[in-house]
Write a protein that holds these residues in place. Structure first.
Motif, PDB file in Angstrom:
ATOM      1  N   LYS A 294       0.800  -1.051   0.004  1.00  0.00           N
ATOM      2  CA  LYS A 294      -0.043  -0.017   0.010  1.00  0.00           C
ATOM      3  C   LYS A 294       0.950   1.201   0.086  1.00  0.00           C
ATOM      4  O   LYS A 294       1.865   1.018   0.485  1.00  0.00           O
ATOM      5  CB  LYS A 294      -0.999  -0.233   1.263  1.00  0.00           C
ATOM      6  CG  LYS A 294      -1.693  -0.944   1.329  1.00  0.00           C
ATOM      7  CD  LYS A 294      -2.874  -0.973   2.313  1.00  0.00           C
ATOM      8  CE  LYS A 294      -3.841  -2.220   2.502  1.00  0.00           C
ATOM      9  NZ  LYS A 294      -5.057  -2.235   3.355  1.00  0.00           N
ATOM     10  N   CYS A 295       0.204   2.422  -0.621  1.00  0.00           N
ATOM     11  CA  CYS A 295       0.799   3.735  -0.337  1.00  0.00           C
ATOM     12  C   CYS A 295       0.115   4.339   0.819  1.00  0.00           C
ATOM     13  O   CYS A 295      -0.917   4.181   1.079  1.00  0.00           O
ATOM     14  CB  CYS A 295       0.545   4.258  -1.674  1.00  0.00           C
ATOM     15  SG  CYS A 295       1.500   3.892  -3.073  1.00  0.00           S
ATOM     16  N   MET A 296       0.936   5.222   1.413  1.00  0.00           N
ATOM     17  CA  MET A 296       0.159   5.851   2.648  1.00  0.00           C
ATOM     18  C   MET A 296       0.593   7.493   2.604  1.00  0.00           C
ATOM     19  O   MET A 296       1.855   7.728   2.023  1.00  0.00           O
ATOM     20  CB  MET A 296       0.831   5.391   3.908  1.00  0.00           C
ATOM     21  CG  MET A 296       0.681   5.753   5.076  1.00  0.00           C
ATOM     22  SD  MET A 296       1.846   7.263   5.564  1.00  0.00           S
ATOM     23  CE  MET A 296       3.433   6.707   5.465  1.00  0.00           C
ATOM     24  N   SER A 297      -0.381   8.223   3.177  1.00  0.00           N
ATOM     25  CA  SER A 297      -0.151   9.535   3.090  1.00  0.00           C
ATOM     26  C   SER A 297      -0.693   9.850   4.469  1.00  0.00           C
ATOM     27  O   SER A 297      -1.602   9.406   4.987  1.00  0.00           O
ATOM     28  CB  SER A 297      -0.936  10.333   2.029  1.00  0.00           C
ATOM     29  OG  SER A 297      -0.906  11.709   2.107  1.00  0.00           O
ATOM     30  N   SER A 298       0.089  10.638   5.322  1.00  0.00           N
ATOM     31  CA  SER A 298      -0.315  11.285   6.777  1.00  0.00           C
ATOM     32  C   SER A 298      -0.184  12.503   6.957  1.00  0.00           C
ATOM     33  O   SER A 298       0.922  13.037   6.227  1.00  0.00           O
ATOM     34  CB  SER A 298       0.402  10.346   7.736  1.00  0.00           C
ATOM     35  OG  SER A 298       1.857  10.565   7.741  1.00  0.00           O
ATOM     36  N   THR A 299      -0.701  13.012   7.998  1.00  0.00           N
ATOM     37  CA  THR A 299      -0.621  14.373   8.518  1.00  0.00           C
ATOM     38  C   THR A 299      -0.856  14.275   9.805  1.00  0.00           C
ATOM     39  O   THR A 299      -1.740  13.792  10.269  1.00  0.00           O
ATOM     40  CB  THR A 299      -1.793  15.484   8.002  1.00  0.00           C
ATOM     41  OG1 THR A 299      -1.559  15.421   6.534  1.00  0.00           O
ATOM     42  CG2 THR A 299      -1.593  16.917   8.636  1.00  0.00           C
ATOM     43  N   SER A 300       0.368  14.647  10.570  1.00  0.00           N
ATOM     44  CA  SER A 300       0.295  14.902  12.136  1.00  0.00           C
ATOM     45  C   SER A 300       0.264  16.359  12.414  1.00  0.00           C
ATOM     46  O   SER A 300       0.967  17.094  12.047  1.00  0.00           O
ATOM     47  CB  SER A 300       1.431  14.112  12.556  1.00  0.00           C
ATOM     48  OG  SER A 300       1.242  12.759  12.216  1.00  0.00           O
ATOM     49  N   LEU A 301      -0.387  16.513  13.705  1.00  0.00           N
ATOM     50  CA  LEU A 301      -0.589  17.717  14.390  1.00  0.00           C
ATOM     51  C   LEU A 301       0.047  17.527  15.694  1.00  0.00           C
ATOM     52  O   LEU A 301      -0.690  16.956  16.398  1.00  0.00           O
ATOM     53  CB  LEU A 301      -2.181  18.271  14.409  1.00  0.00           C
ATOM     54  CG  LEU A 301      -2.301  19.763  14.669  1.00  0.00           C
ATOM     55  CD1 LEU A 301      -1.533  20.769  13.681  1.00  0.00           C
ATOM     56  CD2 LEU A 301      -3.458  20.055  14.917  1.00  0.00           C
TER      57      LEU A 301
END
Length: 183
Positions: free
Chosen positions: A46-53
């Motif tokens: 799988k390809c993954m994209s993430s955003t963390s704050l």
């Protein structure tokens, strides 16, 4: 060899030799502007994209990430001081778009306790698909070792708080006391 068998073998060889390609962030800053194409290892499906704050000391930092993943759970996680949104996909270069900023997620009315440096009585609001709370407890509270932890999940508002542990302890203590007094 007949044509049907030849086509089947060609398809199998092509499928075996094709590796998934995903975008990968070179700089994990707020924009993830510098991306390269990464060919994934065979175990990464799988390809993954993430955003963390991340919130600490009155400062907020946004970190974006992209890349290949073997086990990618889509959704959002909220740890109080850190909130992460993860999106997964299974086709070449499907992770081109950044995941949404966690601040734009719509609250769903559920709440959980979380710990920071000072207290474990902080309350956070859950958003969108966040539908459960977790409690992480060291297996051996008496020893100050980094050993295995027990992770428990629950659903319902503020279900992971100290109050539920206090009620359980009170029930156990009252049961024990009545047993001693009656015998």
């Amino acid at each position: 060899m007949d044509l049907q068998t030849s086509v089947f073998l060609l398809f199998v060889l092509f499928a075996e030799g094709h590796s998934l390609q995903c975008y990968q962030c070179r700089n994990r800053d707020d924009s993830c502007s510098s991306q390269i194409v990464e060919t994934c290892h065979s175990e990464s499906a799988k390809c993954m994209s993430s955003t963390s704050l991340l919130q600490s000391g009155g400062h907020t930092t946004t970190v974006r990430g992209k890349g290949c993943s073997a086990d990618c759970p889509s959704g959002s996680l909220n740890y109080g001081i850190m909130r992460t949104v993860v999106a997964c996909c299974e086709t070449d270069l499907c992770n081109a778009q950044n995941t949404p900023d966690p601040r734009t997620m719509i609250p769903n009315g559920k709440k959980c306790y979380y710990c920071d440096e000072k207290s474990c009585l902080n309350i956070m609001s859950c958003s969108e698909s966040e539908d459960g709370c977790i409690t992480i407890t060291p297996k051996n509270l008496k020893e100050k070792e980094n050993g295995p932890e027990v992770i428990s999940c629950c659903s319902g508002n503020l279900c992971n708080g100290a109050q539920s542990v206090t009620h359980s302890f009170l029930f156990l203590f009252c049961s024990l006391l009545s047993c001693i007094l009656l015998h």
